[in-house]
Design a protein around this motif. Structure first.
Motif, PDB file in Angstrom:
ATOM      1  N   VAL A 233       0.851  -1.193   0.000  1.00  9.35           N
ATOM      2  CA  VAL A 233       0.000   0.000   0.000  1.00  9.35           C
ATOM      3  C   VAL A 233       0.885   1.240   0.000  1.00  9.35           C
ATOM      4  CG1 VAL A 233      -1.863   1.231   1.145  1.00  9.35           C
ATOM      5  CG2 VAL A 233      -1.746  -1.269   1.294  1.00  9.35           C
ATOM      6  N   ILE A 234       0.722   2.071  -1.027  1.00  8.26           N
ATOM      7  CA  ILE A 234       1.577   3.247  -1.197  1.00  8.26           C
ATOM      8  C   ILE A 234       0.685   4.467  -1.408  1.00  8.26           C
ATOM      9  CG2 ILE A 234       3.531   4.226  -2.448  1.00  8.26           C
ATOM     10  CD1 ILE A 234       4.319   1.456  -3.320  1.00  8.26           C
ATOM     11  N   PRO A 235       0.272   5.133  -0.330  1.00  6.59           N
ATOM     12  CA  PRO A 235      -0.625   6.283  -0.473  1.00  6.59           C
ATOM     13  C   PRO A 235       0.095   7.504  -1.049  1.00  6.59           C
ATOM     14  CG  PRO A 235      -0.720   5.328   1.746  1.00  6.59           C
ATOM     15  CD  PRO A 235       0.490   4.769   1.073  1.00  6.59           C
ATOM     16  N   VAL A 236      -0.661   8.299  -1.777  1.00  9.63           N
ATOM     17  CA  VAL A 236      -0.184   9.617  -2.208  1.00  9.63           C
ATOM     18  C   VAL A 236      -0.470  10.592  -1.067  1.00  9.63           C
ATOM     19  CG1 VAL A 236      -0.487  11.500  -3.850  1.00  9.63           C
ATOM     20  CG2 VAL A 236      -0.610   9.119  -4.635  1.00  9.63           C
ATOM     21  N   VAL A 237       0.553  11.343  -0.654  1.00 11.04           N
ATOM     22  CA  VAL A 237       0.387  12.304   0.430  1.00 11.04           C
ATOM     23  C   VAL A 237       0.797  13.687  -0.056  1.00 11.04           C
ATOM     24  CG1 VAL A 237       0.748  10.552   2.201  1.00 11.04           C
ATOM     25  CG2 VAL A 237       2.702  11.894   1.393  1.00 11.04           C
ATOM     26  N   ALA A 238       0.122  14.696   0.468  1.00 10.91           N
ATOM     27  CA  ALA A 238       0.424  16.081   0.095  1.00 10.91           C
ATOM     28  C   ALA A 238       0.803  16.918   1.297  1.00 10.91           C
ATOM     29  CB  ALA A 238      -0.773  16.705  -0.621  1.00 10.91           C
ATOM     30  N   SER A 239       1.011  16.244   2.455  1.00 18.48           N
ATOM     31  CA  SER A 239       1.388  16.962   3.673  1.00 18.48           C
ATOM     32  C   SER A 239       2.179  16.039   4.593  1.00 18.48           C
ATOM     33  CB  SER A 239       0.143  17.469   4.417  1.00 18.48           C
ATOM     34  OG  SER A 239      -0.577  16.371   4.979  1.00 18.48           O
ATOM     35  N   VAL A 240       2.917  16.634   5.493  1.00 12.70           N
ATOM     36  CA  VAL A 240       3.691  15.872   6.469  1.00 12.70           C
ATOM     37  C   VAL A 240       2.768  15.123   7.422  1.00 12.70           C
ATOM     38  CG1 VAL A 240       5.260  16.085   8.440  1.00 12.70           C
ATOM     39  CG2 VAL A 240       5.744  17.330   6.326  1.00 12.70           C
ATOM     40  N   ALA A 241       1.663  15.759   7.815  1.00  9.24           N
ATOM     41  CA  ALA A 241       0.726  15.110   8.736  1.00  9.24           C
ATOM     42  C   ALA A 241       0.178  13.816   8.155  1.00  9.24           C
ATOM     43  CB  ALA A 241      -0.414  16.066   9.077  1.00  9.24           C
TER      44      ALA A 241
ATOM     45  N   GLY B 113      -0.580  17.212 -12.321  1.00  5.70           N
ATOM     46  CA  GLY B 113      -1.908  17.379 -12.882  1.00  5.70           C
ATOM     47  C   GLY B 113      -2.946  16.686 -12.018  1.00  5.70           C
ATOM     48  N   GLY B 114      -4.208  17.026 -12.223  1.00  7.27           N
ATOM     49  CA  GLY B 114      -5.272  16.428 -11.431  1.00  7.27           C
ATOM     50  C   GLY B 114      -5.404  17.087 -10.075  1.00  7.27           C
ATOM     51  N   HIS B 115      -5.861  16.334  -9.083  1.00  9.54           N
ATOM     52  CA  HIS B 115      -6.030  16.875  -7.736  1.00  9.54           C
ATOM     53  C   HIS B 115      -4.670  17.257  -7.154  1.00  9.54           C
ATOM     54  CE1 HIS B 115     -10.306  15.981  -7.273  1.00  9.54           C
ATOM     55  NE2 HIS B 115     -10.073  14.848  -7.918  1.00  9.54           N
ATOM     56  N   VAL B 116      -4.570  18.466  -6.627  1.00 12.14           N
ATOM     57  CA  VAL B 116      -3.292  18.965  -6.140  1.00 12.14           C
ATOM     58  C   VAL B 116      -3.414  19.523  -4.729  1.00 12.14           C
ATOM     59  CG1 VAL B 116      -2.382  19.485  -8.433  1.00 12.14           C
ATOM     60  CG2 VAL B 116      -3.693  21.234  -7.218  1.00 12.14           C
ATOM     61  N   GLY B 117      -2.273  19.499  -4.017  1.00 11.33           N
ATOM     62  CA  GLY B 117      -2.185  20.114  -2.699  1.00 11.33           C
ATOM     63  C   GLY B 117      -1.543  21.486  -2.783  1.00 11.33           C
ATOM     64  N   GLU B 118      -1.186  22.025  -1.626  1.00  8.96           N
ATOM     65  CA  GLU B 118      -0.646  23.382  -1.556  1.00  8.96           C
ATOM     66  C   GLU B 118       0.863  23.434  -1.750  1.00  8.96           C
ATOM     67  OE1 GLU B 118      -2.161  26.310  -1.272  1.00  8.96           O
ATOM     68  OE2 GLU B 118      -4.175  25.448  -1.220  1.00  8.96           O
TER      69      GLU B 118
ATOM     70  N   VAL C 290       9.524  21.501  -1.845  1.00  2.19           N
ATOM     71  CA  VAL C 290       9.302  21.721  -0.414  1.00  2.19           C
ATOM     72  C   VAL C 290       8.790  20.457   0.271  1.00  2.19           C
ATOM     73  CG1 VAL C 290       7.894  23.005   1.253  1.00  2.19           C
ATOM     74  CG2 VAL C 290       8.902  24.185  -0.710  1.00  2.19           C
ATOM     75  N   LEU C 291       7.865  19.759  -0.387  1.00  2.00           N
ATOM     76  CA  LEU C 291       7.197  18.624   0.249  1.00  2.00           C
ATOM     77  C   LEU C 291       8.098  17.407   0.416  1.00  2.00           C
ATOM     78  CD1 LEU C 291       4.534  17.313   1.276  1.00  2.00           C
ATOM     79  CD2 LEU C 291       4.091  16.648  -1.109  1.00  2.00           C
TER      80      LEU C 291
ATOM     81  N   VAL D  74      -7.900  21.301  -8.813  1.00  2.00           N
ATOM     82  CA  VAL D  74      -7.465  20.434  -9.902  1.00  2.00           C
ATOM     83  C   VAL D  74      -6.639  21.249 -10.896  1.00  2.00           C
ATOM     84  CG1 VAL D  74      -8.268  19.114 -11.905  1.00  2.00           C
ATOM     85  CG2 VAL D  74      -9.426  18.861  -9.709  1.00  2.00           C
ATOM     86  N   ARG D  75      -5.478  20.705 -11.281  1.00  2.00           N
ATOM     87  CA  ARG D  75      -4.664  21.368 -12.302  1.00  2.00           C
ATOM     88  C   ARG D  75      -4.965  20.751 -13.668  1.00  2.00           C
ATOM     89  NH1 ARG D  75      -0.648  24.688 -12.134  1.00  2.00           N
ATOM     90  NH2 ARG D  75      -0.130  24.258  -9.946  1.00  2.00           N
TER      91      ARG D  75
END
Length: 314
Positions: free
Chosen positions: A114-122, A143-148, A153-154, A230-231
């Motif tokens: 299981v390899i989740p996509v994460v957009a934050s440290v939390a 592209g697609g759903h994006v984080g901040e 940086v991430l 979404v980008r």
């Protein structure tokens, strides 16, 4: 040849994932990437479970290499698709647009990585505690759903926050991006937009032409008001959606405006009503070529860059 922990974990030759792009990443494309030594990933998106099962079986007919399925957790079919992944014994599940906690134990019991996509440290810390096998740290350049946060940086912050292998995603299209990701602490990369130019990618010719002719300022982000940015390419649809988003349209109508837009772009090339997902690196995609060549090419480009970097330190 570059070898990393992600290659050892999954039994793949190159540490390259093909992104799970809804209605784009089908069994044929996934098999081509896996045959090329990377990890091909079938996108479930908002598709029903039977479609996902069919694409898994298509991939199995074309390759004996590991494949993955990306499950978009906002999908109304997420529960059924999660079970299909178990029944079809896929080697890897990646997840996006949500928290996969309720499925983790069943996937792990089935032997799925299981390899989740994460957009934050939390989120990276939570997925580590829940027993993920690795993480995909995806920056807002994708592209697609994006984080901040951006990839630059991430990725290092996620690498600092976990002891799991980290795959970098967002804004990676060539060997320079691969080398940069490794410098940031990642041990693999995920590319989506670059694979839109693959021969095995069956998007509408209008979509592929838009990618091949893209410029550096070709994308924009919409959907922030609804909480799901979404980008996509800066098309007539994207501009109209942006005007509606900030022009007073109510949430229900705005949601309806976007429903089915990606599918119309992928299958019909509809510029007026279709949403053409793309990362910011579209301008770096210059030619159509086999998926296997893309995988090999980016890794061959990265090797001398990483070797040269070693010589810069006395």
């Amino acid at each position: 040849m570059i070898k990393s922990a992600i290659c050892q974990l999954l039994g793949i030759r190159y540490p390259v994932f093909q992104g799970g792009m809804a209605w784009i990443a089908d069994g044929k494309l996934a098999a081509a990437v896996s045959n090329g030594g990377g990890l091909g990933i079938i996108a479930a998106g908002n598709a029903p479970a039977d479609y996902v099962r069919q694409q898994i079986r298509i991939a199995r007919e074309l390759t004996d290499k590991p494949i993955g399925v990306n499950i978009m957790l906002m999908s109304p079919f997420a529960d059924e698709v999660a079970q299909v992944a178990v029944e079809e014994k896929v080697e890897v599940v990646t997840t996006g647009a949500g928290n996969p906690s309720k499925y983790m134990s069943a996937w792990k019991e089935a032997g799925i990585k299981v390899i989740p996509v994460v957009a934050s440290v939390a989120m990276a810390k939570l997925m580590t505690r829940l027993g993920a096998s690795a993480l995909i740290a995806e920056g807002g350049e994708s592209g697609g759903h994006v984080g901040e946060l951006t990839t630059m940086v991430l990725v290092p912050q996620v690498c600092d926050a976990t002891n799991l292998p980290v795959v970098a995603a967002g804004g990676i299209a060539d060997g320079r991006g691969v080398a940069a990701a490794f410098m940031l602490g990642a041990c693999g990369v995920q590319m989506g937009t670059r694979f839109l130019s693959a021969y095995e990618c069956t998007i509408h010719p209008v979509y592929k032409e838009k990618i091949l002719k893209a410029t550096d300022l070709c994308t924009m982000v919409t959907g922030k008001r609804l909480g799901h940015p979404v980008r996509s390419l800066r098309t007539q649809f994207a501009r109209n959606y942006s005007k509606a988003e900030y022009g007073g349209m109510n949430d229900a109508d705005l949601e309806a405006l976007g429903t089915g837009a990606l599918r119309r772009a992928v299958q019909e090339g509809d510029n007026e009503h279709g949403c053409f997902l793309s990362g910011q690196i579209a301008a770096m995609v210059k030619k159509e070529q086999p998926a296997a060549d893309i995988v090999r090419e980016v890794m061959e480009e990265a090797e001398p860059i990483l070797r040269r970097a070693q010589t810069w330190v006395e």
